[in-house]
Scaffold this motif. Structure first.
Motif, PDB file in Angstrom:
ATOM      1  N   ILE A 238       0.851  -1.199   0.000  1.00 21.13           N
ATOM      2  CA  ILE A 238       0.000   0.000   0.000  1.00 21.13           C
ATOM      3  C   ILE A 238       0.886   1.247   0.000  1.00 21.13           C
ATOM      4  O   ILE A 238       0.672   2.190  -0.767  1.00 21.13           O
ATOM      5  CB  ILE A 238      -0.977   0.003   1.194  1.00 21.13           C
TER       6      ILE A 238
ATOM      7  N   ASN B 240       2.521   1.612  -3.474  1.00 25.53           N
ATOM      8  CA  ASN B 240       1.607   2.146  -4.487  1.00 25.53           C
ATOM      9  C   ASN B 240       1.304   3.615  -4.238  1.00 25.53           C
ATOM     10  O   ASN B 240       1.206   4.408  -5.174  1.00 25.53           O
ATOM     11  CB  ASN B 240       0.304   1.338  -4.513  1.00 25.53           C
ATOM     12  N   GLY B 241       1.166   3.972  -2.963  1.00 24.46           N
ATOM     13  CA  GLY B 241       0.953   5.375  -2.625  1.00 24.46           C
ATOM     14  C   GLY B 241       2.136   6.227  -3.063  1.00 24.46           C
ATOM     15  O   GLY B 241       1.965   7.275  -3.683  1.00 24.46           O
TER      16      GLY B 241
ATOM     17  N   HIS C 264     -14.597  -4.241   2.672  1.00 23.41           N
ATOM     18  CA  HIS C 264     -14.238  -2.822   2.741  1.00 23.41           C
ATOM     19  C   HIS C 264     -13.548  -2.332   1.475  1.00 23.41           C
ATOM     20  O   HIS C 264     -12.960  -1.249   1.461  1.00 23.41           O
ATOM     21  CB  HIS C 264     -13.339  -2.560   3.952  1.00 23.41           C
ATOM     22  N   ASN C 265     -13.610  -3.149   0.425  1.00 26.67           N
ATOM     23  CA  ASN C 265     -13.052  -2.720  -0.854  1.00 26.67           C
ATOM     24  C   ASN C 265     -11.551  -2.455  -0.808  1.00 26.67           C
ATOM     25  O   ASN C 265     -11.046  -1.605  -1.532  1.00 26.67           O
ATOM     26  CB  ASN C 265     -13.735  -1.430  -1.317  1.00 26.67           C
ATOM     27  N   VAL C 266     -10.863  -3.170   0.064  1.00 24.57           N
ATOM     28  CA  VAL C 266      -9.408  -3.048   0.097  1.00 24.57           C
ATOM     29  C   VAL C 266      -8.848  -4.019  -0.939  1.00 24.57           C
ATOM     30  O   VAL C 266      -9.285  -5.163  -1.033  1.00 24.57           O
ATOM     31  CB  VAL C 266      -8.840  -3.372   1.499  1.00 24.57           C
ATOM     32  N   VAL C 267      -7.914  -3.538  -1.726  1.00 29.54           N
ATOM     33  CA  VAL C 267      -7.362  -4.344  -2.815  1.00 29.54           C
ATOM     34  C   VAL C 267      -6.549  -5.507  -2.241  1.00 29.54           C
ATOM     35  O   VAL C 267      -5.709  -5.316  -1.373  1.00 29.54           O
ATOM     36  CB  VAL C 267      -6.461  -3.463  -3.707  1.00 29.54           C
TER      37      VAL C 267
ATOM     38  N   LEU D 134      -2.415  -5.776  -5.406  1.00 32.31           N
ATOM     39  CA  LEU D 134      -1.550  -4.652  -5.011  1.00 32.31           C
ATOM     40  C   LEU D 134      -0.166  -4.809  -5.644  1.00 32.31           C
ATOM     41  O   LEU D 134       0.458  -3.843  -6.067  1.00 32.31           O
ATOM     42  CB  LEU D 134      -1.400  -4.590  -3.485  1.00 32.31           C
TER      43      LEU D 134
ATOM     44  N   MET E 295      -0.497  -3.995  -9.306  1.00 31.51           N
ATOM     45  CA  MET E 295      -0.633  -2.554  -9.474  1.00 31.51           C
ATOM     46  C   MET E 295       0.714  -1.859  -9.276  1.00 31.51           C
ATOM     47  O   MET E 295       1.039  -0.911  -9.969  1.00 31.51           O
ATOM     48  CB  MET E 295      -1.661  -2.037  -8.463  1.00 31.51           C
TER      49      MET E 295
ATOM     50  N   GLY F   3     -16.350   4.457  -2.533  1.00 31.78           N
ATOM     51  CA  GLY F   3     -16.310   3.061  -2.110  1.00 31.78           C
ATOM     52  C   GLY F   3     -14.914   2.469  -2.121  1.00 31.78           C
ATOM     53  O   GLY F   3     -14.716   1.366  -1.627  1.00 31.78           O
ATOM     54  N   LEU F   4     -13.959   3.164  -2.693  1.00 31.53           N
ATOM     55  CA  LEU F   4     -12.598   2.619  -2.762  1.00 31.53           C
ATOM     56  C   LEU F   4     -11.812   2.967  -1.505  1.00 31.53           C
ATOM     57  O   LEU F   4     -11.943   4.037  -0.950  1.00 31.53           O
ATOM     58  CB  LEU F   4     -11.864   3.175  -3.990  1.00 31.53           C
ATOM     59  N   ALA F   5     -11.001   1.995  -1.075  1.00 30.25           N
ATOM     60  CA  ALA F   5     -10.197   2.188   0.135  1.00 30.25           C
ATOM     61  C   ALA F   5      -8.776   2.601  -0.229  1.00 30.25           C
ATOM     62  O   ALA F   5      -8.338   2.433  -1.366  1.00 30.25           O
ATOM     63  CB  ALA F   5     -10.179   0.899   0.954  1.00 30.25           C
ATOM     64  N   CYS F   6      -8.081   3.086   0.753  1.00 23.57           N
ATOM     65  CA  CYS F   6      -6.673   3.460   0.636  1.00 23.57           C
ATOM     66  C   CYS F   6      -5.890   2.295   0.033  1.00 23.57           C
ATOM     67  O   CYS F   6      -6.094   1.162   0.451  1.00 23.57           O
ATOM     68  CB  CYS F   6      -6.144   3.788   2.032  1.00 23.57           C
ATOM     69  N   PRO F   7      -5.015   2.454  -0.914  1.00 20.43           N
ATOM     70  CA  PRO F   7      -4.512   3.707  -1.484  1.00 20.43           C
ATOM     71  C   PRO F   7      -5.186   4.089  -2.800  1.00 20.43           C
ATOM     72  O   PRO F   7      -4.665   4.924  -3.538  1.00 20.43           O
ATOM     73  CB  PRO F   7      -3.049   3.356  -1.763  1.00 20.43           C
ATOM     74  N   MET F   8      -6.316   3.466  -3.125  1.00 23.15           N
ATOM     75  CA  MET F   8      -6.875   3.631  -4.467  1.00 23.15           C
ATOM     76  C   MET F   8      -7.258   5.065  -4.842  1.00 23.15           C
ATOM     77  O   MET F   8      -7.061   5.457  -5.990  1.00 23.15           O
ATOM     78  CB  MET F   8      -8.058   2.671  -4.684  1.00 23.15           C
TER      79      MET F   8
END
Lengths: 163, 75
Positions: free
Chosen positions: A28, A31-32, A102-105, A110, A113, B11-16
């Protein structure tokens, strides 16, 4: 444009851990940082190499000890244990479920990406020797290097993390 | 506020939110404005920091029913 290239900031992450939660945190941040237009390097060493393993067995001739290591270590990003509350593998299943909610990739995405964003993934060759991991068992498009290459990047980095 | 492109990151979570913002920004010319919708509670601080550090300008932020809207002008 060339001006911009030379002034790009650098972020490096040493991924030492092969735990799912820590690898998620690492990717994370990577990617950030790539979205911050940094040049990002992830240097995977020791157990961190397991995050970059292919999830299917690759037939390779190996010694007995190396084979044992290969069997005992998790095969790839989707098979890593949690650092806490692993509960024999139930923990990762639960966390993946919650992440989805929670829509976490997920970690494999990751990693994909990160590659797409140009994050440099480096496998530590010394750790590969110790753990008996060969190039064929790791994801494609990795770079292979040691502490010298890492320090080369890190000495120019403003963000250098050890996870 | 007028914008040249809309990014839906609801609806997208960090880091999106910042990953997608960076991508969308890449398709704009300098001076054009990207409008972003996001629901991640960290997005407000994240995008403000992102804009500042990448040389873009956060023009305005609003919040309505848990949806944050950002207008960022490309630097």
């Amino acid at each position: 444009m060339t001006m911009k290239e030379t002034t790009k900031e650098k972020t490096t992450i040493v991924l030492f851990s092969g735990d799912l939660d820590k690898a998620i945190a690492a990717f994370i941040i990577a990617n950030g940082a790539a979205s911050y237009d940094h040049e990002v390097t992830i240097f995977a060493t020791f157990w961190g190499l397991n995050a970059l393993r292919k999830d299917t067995p690759v037939p390779i001739k190996k010694g007995f000890l190396e084979k044992m290591f290969g069997w005992m270590m998790p095969r790839g990003a989707d098979n890593l244990p949690l650092s806490k509350m692993n509960f024999m593998g139930m923990g990762p299943k639960m966390i993946k479920h919650i992440m989805k909610k929670h829509n976490v990739v997920p970690l494999p995405d990751l990693i994909g990406m990160a590659k797409e964003q140009g994050v440099k993934l480096v496998a530590c060759t010394m750790s590969m020797d110790l753990l008996g991991i060969q190039k064929e068992e790791l994801l494609d498009d990795l770079e292979y290097a040691g502490v010298g290459a890492y320090l080369g990047d890190a000495s120019e980095g403003k963000v250098n993390l050890f996870i | 506020m007028k914008s040249d492109k809309l990014l839906d990151a609801k609806g997208l979570a960090c880091p999106m939110p910042i990953v997608n913002t960076k991508k969308a920004m890449g398709e704009l010319e300098s001076g054009q404005v990207l409008e972003i919708h996001a629901t991640d509670k960290g997005a407000k601080t994240d995008l403000a920091a992102w804009a500042k550090s990448t040389g873009n300008e956060l023009l305005e932020t609003t919040e309505e029913n848990g949806v944050f809207t950002f207008w960022i002008k490309k630097g």
